[in-house]
Design a protein around this motif. Structure first.
Motif, mmCIF file in Angstrom:
data_model
loop_
_atom_site.group_PDB
_atom_site.id
_atom_site.type_symbol
_atom_site.label_atom_id
_atom_site.label_comp_id
_atom_site.label_asym_id
_atom_site.label_seq_id
_atom_site.Cartn_x
_atom_site.Cartn_y
_atom_site.Cartn_z
ATOM 1 N N LEU A 31 0.815 -1.220 0.000
ATOM 2 C CA LEU A 31 0.000 0.000 0.000
ATOM 3 C C LEU A 31 0.848 1.268 0.000
ATOM 4 C CD1 LEU A 31 -3.040 -0.841 2.292
ATOM 5 C CD2 LEU A 31 -2.940 -0.681 -0.193
ATOM 6 N N HIS A 32 1.989 1.229 0.683
ATOM 7 C CA HIS A 32 2.852 2.422 0.689
ATOM 8 C C HIS A 32 3.285 2.760 -0.733
ATOM 9 C CE1 HIS A 32 3.053 1.432 4.919
ATOM 10 N NE2 HIS A 32 3.442 2.683 5.124
ATOM 11 N N ALA A 33 3.734 1.715 -1.460
ATOM 12 C CA ALA A 33 4.205 1.939 -2.834
ATOM 13 C C ALA A 33 3.043 2.369 -3.734
ATOM 14 C CB ALA A 33 4.852 0.663 -3.368
ATOM 15 N N GLU A 34 1.896 1.724 -3.574
ATOM 16 C CA GLU A 34 0.738 2.042 -4.431
ATOM 17 C C GLU A 34 0.234 3.468 -4.187
ATOM 18 O OE1 GLU A 34 -0.996 0.299 -6.969
ATOM 19 O OE2 GLU A 34 0.994 -0.578 -6.877
ATOM 20 N N ILE A 35 0.171 3.843 -2.927
ATOM 21 C CA ILE A 35 -0.292 5.213 -2.615
ATOM 22 C C ILE A 35 0.697 6.227 -3.181
ATOM 23 C CG2 ILE A 35 -0.680 6.850 -0.701
ATOM 24 C CD1 ILE A 35 -1.954 4.441 0.838
ATOM 25 N N GLY A 36 1.977 5.933 -3.051
ATOM 26 C CA GLY A 36 3.010 6.824 -3.605
ATOM 27 C C GLY A 36 2.871 6.939 -5.119
ATOM 28 N N ARG A 37 2.641 5.804 -5.773
ATOM 29 C CA ARG A 37 2.516 5.800 -7.241
ATOM 30 C C ARG A 37 1.285 6.603 -7.687
ATOM 31 N NH1 ARG A 37 -0.539 3.203 -10.608
ATOM 32 N NH2 ARG A 37 -1.421 1.802 -9.070
ATOM 33 N N LEU A 38 0.138 6.326 -7.041
ATOM 34 C CA LEU A 38 -1.098 7.031 -7.418
ATOM 35 C C LEU A 38 -0.963 8.535 -7.197
ATOM 36 C CD1 LEU A 38 -3.776 4.613 -5.924
ATOM 37 C CD2 LEU A 38 -3.515 5.206 -8.350
ATOM 38 N N LYS A 39 -0.321 8.867 -6.094
ATOM 39 C CA LYS A 39 -0.145 10.279 -5.755
ATOM 40 C C LYS A 39 0.676 10.987 -6.842
ATOM 41 C CE LYS A 39 2.623 11.439 -2.535
ATOM 42 N NZ LYS A 39 3.362 11.552 -1.279
ATOM 43 N N ARG A 40 1.736 10.331 -7.284
ATOM 44 C CA ARG A 40 2.577 10.936 -8.334
ATOM 45 C C ARG A 40 1.814 11.012 -9.658
ATOM 46 N NH1 ARG A 40 6.240 7.862 -5.747
ATOM 47 N NH2 ARG A 40 6.048 6.130 -7.218
ATOM 48 N N GLU A 41 1.154 9.916 -10.016
ATOM 49 C CA GLU A 41 0.411 9.869 -11.294
ATOM 50 C C GLU A 41 -0.652 10.957 -11.351
ATOM 51 O OE1 GLU A 41 0.514 5.127 -12.101
ATOM 52 O OE2 GLU A 41 -1.445 6.065 -12.111
ATOM 53 N N LYS A 294 -9.377 8.244 13.801
ATOM 54 C CA LYS A 294 -8.899 6.885 13.553
ATOM 55 C C LYS A 294 -9.814 6.102 12.609
ATOM 56 C CE LYS A 294 -5.224 7.389 16.158
ATOM 57 N NZ LYS A 294 -4.625 8.686 16.484
ATOM 58 N N LEU A 295 -10.896 6.724 12.126
ATOM 59 C CA LEU A 295 -11.700 6.066 11.092
ATOM 60 C C LEU A 295 -10.903 5.965 9.786
ATOM 61 C CD1 LEU A 295 -15.332 7.508 11.368
ATOM 62 C CD2 LEU A 295 -14.571 5.191 11.866
ATOM 63 N N ASN A 296 -9.960 6.873 9.601
ATOM 64 C CA ASN A 296 -9.131 6.826 8.389
ATOM 65 C C ASN A 296 -8.092 5.714 8.538
ATOM 66 O OD1 ASN A 296 -10.419 9.100 7.315
ATOM 67 N ND2 ASN A 296 -9.026 10.497 8.382
ATOM 68 N N THR A 297 -8.022 4.852 7.530
ATOM 69 C CA THR A 297 -7.028 3.777 7.543
ATOM 70 C C THR A 297 -6.221 3.842 6.256
ATOM 71 O OG1 THR A 297 -8.523 2.274 6.402
ATOM 72 C CG2 THR A 297 -8.585 2.241 8.836
ATOM 73 N N LEU A 298 -5.136 3.103 6.227
ATOM 74 C CA LEU A 298 -4.298 3.067 5.024
ATOM 75 C C LEU A 298 -5.095 2.523 3.823
ATOM 76 C CD1 LEU A 298 -1.398 3.937 4.809
ATOM 77 C CD2 LEU A 298 -0.692 1.553 5.071
ATOM 78 N N GLU A 299 -5.924 1.498 4.085
ATOM 79 C CA GLU A 299 -6.723 0.903 2.997
ATOM 80 C C GLU A 299 -7.705 1.942 2.443
ATOM 81 O OE1 GLU A 299 -6.111 -0.614 5.846
ATOM 82 O OE2 GLU A 299 -4.988 -2.376 5.161
ATOM 83 N N LYS A 300 -8.380 2.663 3.351
ATOM 84 C CA LYS A 300 -9.348 3.677 2.880
ATOM 85 C C LYS A 300 -8.619 4.810 2.148
ATOM 86 C CE LYS A 300 -12.813 3.082 6.515
ATOM 87 N NZ LYS A 300 -13.202 3.654 7.805
ATOM 88 N N LEU A 301 -7.421 5.122 2.594
ATOM 89 C CA LEU A 301 -6.641 6.174 1.919
ATOM 90 C C LEU A 301 -6.317 5.734 0.492
ATOM 91 C CD1 LEU A 301 -5.034 8.843 1.999
ATOM 92 C CD2 LEU A 301 -3.141 7.591 3.035
ATOM 93 N N TYR A 302 -5.940 4.481 0.355
ATOM 94 C CA TYR A 302 -5.616 3.940 -0.971
ATOM 95 C C TYR A 302 -6.847 3.967 -1.891
ATOM 96 C CZ TYR A 302 -4.910 0.347 -4.498
ATOM 97 O OH TYR A 302 -4.875 -0.328 -5.683
ATOM 98 N N VAL A 303 -7.969 3.467 -1.384
ATOM 99 C CA VAL A 303 -9.197 3.409 -2.196
ATOM 100 C C VAL A 303 -9.638 4.825 -2.573
ATOM 101 C CG1 VAL A 303 -11.635 2.723 -2.174
ATOM 102 C CG2 VAL A 303 -9.914 1.201 -1.194
#
Ligand code: 13P
Ligand code: SF4
Length: 337
Positions: A31-41, A294-303
């Motif tokens: 998820l760290h890599a995917e979020i980083g990639r989406l953010k850049r794209e 704390k309702l925000n999670t890494l998974e929800k951030l990614y989605v």
């Protein structure tokens, strides 16, 4: 599993219905890599409050307290703003950027303090005091901001209250604890709305006092949303960023921290040699996690980043009315850290 072929309107409706998009995320994804990639794209910016989980803070482009985040929202050039915080903070980002898209991992991330002051009730209260100006803490809804003359955060509240002539009657909303602290600090007698933050009111005066007796070298540092008896014990009172600075800059080695424990992550990073003790609550557990943050999670951030949903939207007339007191705050707090 996430499918990328979905109708945008249906997605937006679904995100509004649940507050987030209920999608199963492949557990093998980095998820760290995917979020980083989406953010850049997508050339998105991720803004995160200090009370977010440490893994979200580590992924953010900017981590800060309410004032710092409002400034970051004002200054960003990103077309897509991902706000990892609570609803009123994302609203502020939208008010400052009406033409940009603002999304947050979970629309349900509210705030007990903001909820304690519904705008229609406040409007009726305000009508009783036509000669008063309204100073509102940023932890409130856009509707309440629209009823206010100026907004403050815990970083700039003293300076902004003091910018009014001493004889100017003031209503302060919605936090009675911050309001009482400001009255004491500035010598004013502001009329206070009776609201409070569920996280900062849960600290136990007695347990903190016992802890201080066990650790006589330790200093207590507290957020001004805490109740007065706790603030009276404190060696230092300040906003989240001021507490962080105090931990880094003061020579004290052991500190008891009375605010949401998400900030401990930055304190430990920036002052690894200090011993930090989270102040105990009056519950059986020792944690004061904000259930909204704390309702925000890494998974929800990614989605949220992948689908750009849920999107925060506000009517144009509300944006215009709420913007004035926020702009006034930003002007009045130039130079304040
Ligand atoms: P600050 O970010 O101004 O310290 O406020 C703390 C808080 O309760 C945010 O919800
Ligand atoms: Fe609201 Fe308190 Fe949570 Fe901050 S810590 S978001 S004031 S409930």
């Amino acid at each position: 599993m996430i499918s990328r072929v979905e109708n945008p309107d249906a997605l937006a409706r679904e995100a509004r219905r649940y507050g987030f998009l209920p999608r199963e995320v492949d557990p093998t994804l980095d998820l760290h890599a995917e979020i980083g990639r989406l953010k850049r794209e997508k050339r998105a910016v991720i803004l995160a409050h200090y009370y977010q989980d440490s893994e979200i803070q580590d992924l953010a482009d900017f981590v800060g307290d309410s004032l710092q985040l409002a400034r970051a929202a004002q200054q960003t050039e990103a077309q897509l703003i991902v706000f990892a915080g609570v609803h009123f903070m994302a609203e502020t980002a939208k008010i400052l950027n009406p033409d940009r898209k603002v999304v947050l991992p979970d629309l349900n991330a509210g705030c007990s303090l903001s909820d304690s002051c519904p705008a229609p009730l406040f409007a009726a209260f305000k009508a009783q005091y036509p000669d008063h100006v309204v100073v509102s803490y940023i932890n409130c809804s856009a509707e309440l901001k629209a009823l206010s003359d100026v907004i403050v955060t815990s970083s700039n509240a003293v300076a902004i209250v003091e910018s009014f002539p001493p004889d100017q009657p003031i209503i302060f909303a919605p936090d009675r604890n911050l309001g009482a602290y400001l009255n004491k600090k500035t010598g004013r007698n502001m009329r206070l709305w009776n609201g409070a933050c569920m996280v900062h009111e849960i600290f136990s005066y007695k347990k903190i006092r016992d802890l201080m007796a066990q650790h006589p070298e330790a200093q207590l540092i507290a957020h001004p949303e805490c109740e007065e008896p706790v603030l009276e014990l404190a060696h230092f009172i300040g906003s989240t960023s001021a507490l962080l600075r105090y931990v880094v800059e003061s020579p004290v080695r052991q500190l008891i921290v009375a605010t949401e424990p998400g900030i401990l992550h930055q304190m430990r990073r920036q002052a690894p040699h200090k011993e930090l003790i989270a102040a105990p609550s009056n519950q059986a557990c020792a944690c004061n996690n904000c259930p909204h943050m704390k309702l925000n999670t890494l998974e929800k951030l990614y989605v949220c980043l992948l689908y750009e949903q849920p999107e925060l939207q506000l009517p144009a007339d509300l944006i215009e009315a709420a913007r004035r007191p926020i702009d006034r705050m930003l002007t009045l707090s130039q130079g304040i850290k």
